[in-house]
Design an enzyme around this catalytic site. Structure first.
Site, PDB file in Angstrom:
ATOM      1  N   HIS A  99      72.832  53.487  29.511  1.00 14.11           N
ATOM      2  CA  HIS A  99      73.892  54.264  30.140  1.00 14.11           C
ATOM      3  C   HIS A  99      75.236  53.868  29.523  1.00 14.11           C
ATOM      4  O   HIS A  99      75.327  52.900  28.757  1.00 14.11           O
ATOM      5  CB  HIS A  99      73.898  54.053  31.665  1.00 14.11           C
TER       6      HIS A  99
HETATM    7  P1  TYD Z   1      71.827  49.551  36.618  1.00 14.00           P
HETATM    8  O1  TYD Z   1      73.280  49.365  36.360  1.00 14.00           O
HETATM    9  O2  TYD Z   1      71.210  50.850  36.188  1.00 14.00           O
HETATM   10  O3  TYD Z   1      71.064  48.325  35.945  1.00 14.00           O
HETATM   11  P2  TYD Z   1      70.319  48.190  34.545  1.00 14.00           P
HETATM   12  O4  TYD Z   1      71.119  48.953  33.557  1.00 14.00           O
HETATM   13  O5  TYD Z   1      70.338  46.728  34.275  1.00 14.00           O
HETATM   14  O6  TYD Z   1      68.945  48.700  34.689  1.00 14.00           O
HETATM   15  O7  TYD Z   1      71.552  49.283  38.138  1.00 14.00           O
HETATM   16  C1  TYD Z   1      70.238  49.178  38.640  1.00 14.00           C
HETATM   17  C2  TYD Z   1      70.278  49.567  40.104  1.00 14.00           C
HETATM   18  O8  TYD Z   1      71.103  48.654  40.830  1.00 14.00           O
HETATM   19  C3  TYD Z   1      70.836  50.959  40.333  1.00 14.00           C
HETATM   20  O9  TYD Z   1      70.085  51.547  41.386  1.00 14.00           O
HETATM   21  C4  TYD Z   1      72.243  50.713  40.809  1.00 14.00           C
HETATM   22  C5  TYD Z   1      72.163  49.355  41.480  1.00 14.00           C
HETATM   23  N1  TYD Z   1      73.400  48.560  41.344  1.00 14.00           N
HETATM   24  C6  TYD Z   1      74.147  48.246  42.466  1.00 14.00           C
HETATM   25  O10 TYD Z   1      73.803  48.632  43.602  1.00 14.00           O
HETATM   26  N2  TYD Z   1      75.281  47.501  42.322  1.00 14.00           N
HETATM   27  C7  TYD Z   1      75.689  47.059  41.113  1.00 14.00           C
HETATM   28  O11 TYD Z   1      76.735  46.358  41.014  1.00 14.00           O
HETATM   29  C8  TYD Z   1      74.919  47.392  39.961  1.00 14.00           C
HETATM   30  C9  TYD Z   1      75.322  46.929  38.586  1.00 14.00           C
HETATM   31  C10 TYD Z   1      73.769  48.142  40.114  1.00 14.00           C
END
Ligand code: TYD
Length: 134
Positions: A51
């Site tokens: 992303h």
């Molecule tokens: P995401 O940023 O997509 O993590 P990665 O890229 O490491 O896979 O986040 C994963 C999940 O966690 C998504 O459902 C959003 C949630 N999230 C939060 O609730 N708070 C946060 O601060 C972050 C970074 C993610």
């Protein structure tokens, strides 16, 4: 060849029965930190990220183990290995992926904004469209 996309920073490292690394504002982190999150216990070799953010600036530290960080600005793609004594800024509108997690890998992230799902662009084609619109 443009400028490097991934500019890692060698963090100050104090050697004293192990190592103590630190970061501080504004020397290493050029924004006010509004959120800290960390990833641990990730499934081996499941990629993360995929992303870009519209506004959030982030500083990554792989504080245990190492990961391969990929950055892509829509024109070029680069990757580098992050280890505990290196940090890196991820600016907005930079597609990023994290590869090579192991069960004991820990990734610490300092972020400029509170969590907001609407700040994410999670589809690569939408990312390209977004940056090409200006
Ligand atoms: P995401 O940023 O997509 O993590 P990665 O890229 O490491 O896979 O986040 C994963 C999940 O966690 C998504 O459902 C959003 C949630 N999230 C939060 O609730 N708070 C946060 O601060 C972050 C970074 C993610």
């Amino acid at each position: 060849m443009g400028a490097e996309l991934i500019k890692t920073i060698a963090l100050p490292k104090v050697e004293d029965d192990g190592f103590l690394c630190f970061v501080q504002t504004p020397d290493h982190i050029p924004f006010n930190i509004q959120r800290v999150y960390y990833i641990y216990g990730a499934s081996p070799d499941k990629d993360r990220g995929h992303h870009a953010h519209k506004a959030t600036r982030q500083f990554f530290i792989c504080e245990q183990g190492n990961i391969e960080l990929v950055m892509d600005n829509g024109q070029r793609r680069e990757s580098k290995i992050l280890e505990p004594d290196t940090g890196v800024m991820i600016e907005p509108l930079m597609w990023h992926e994290m590869h090579g997690f192991k069960p004991d890998t820990r990734l610490l992230v300092l972020a400029s904004h509170r969590f907001d799902e609407s700040d994410y662009i999670r589809n690569y084609q939408e990312f390209l469209d977004y940056i090409n619109r200006g």
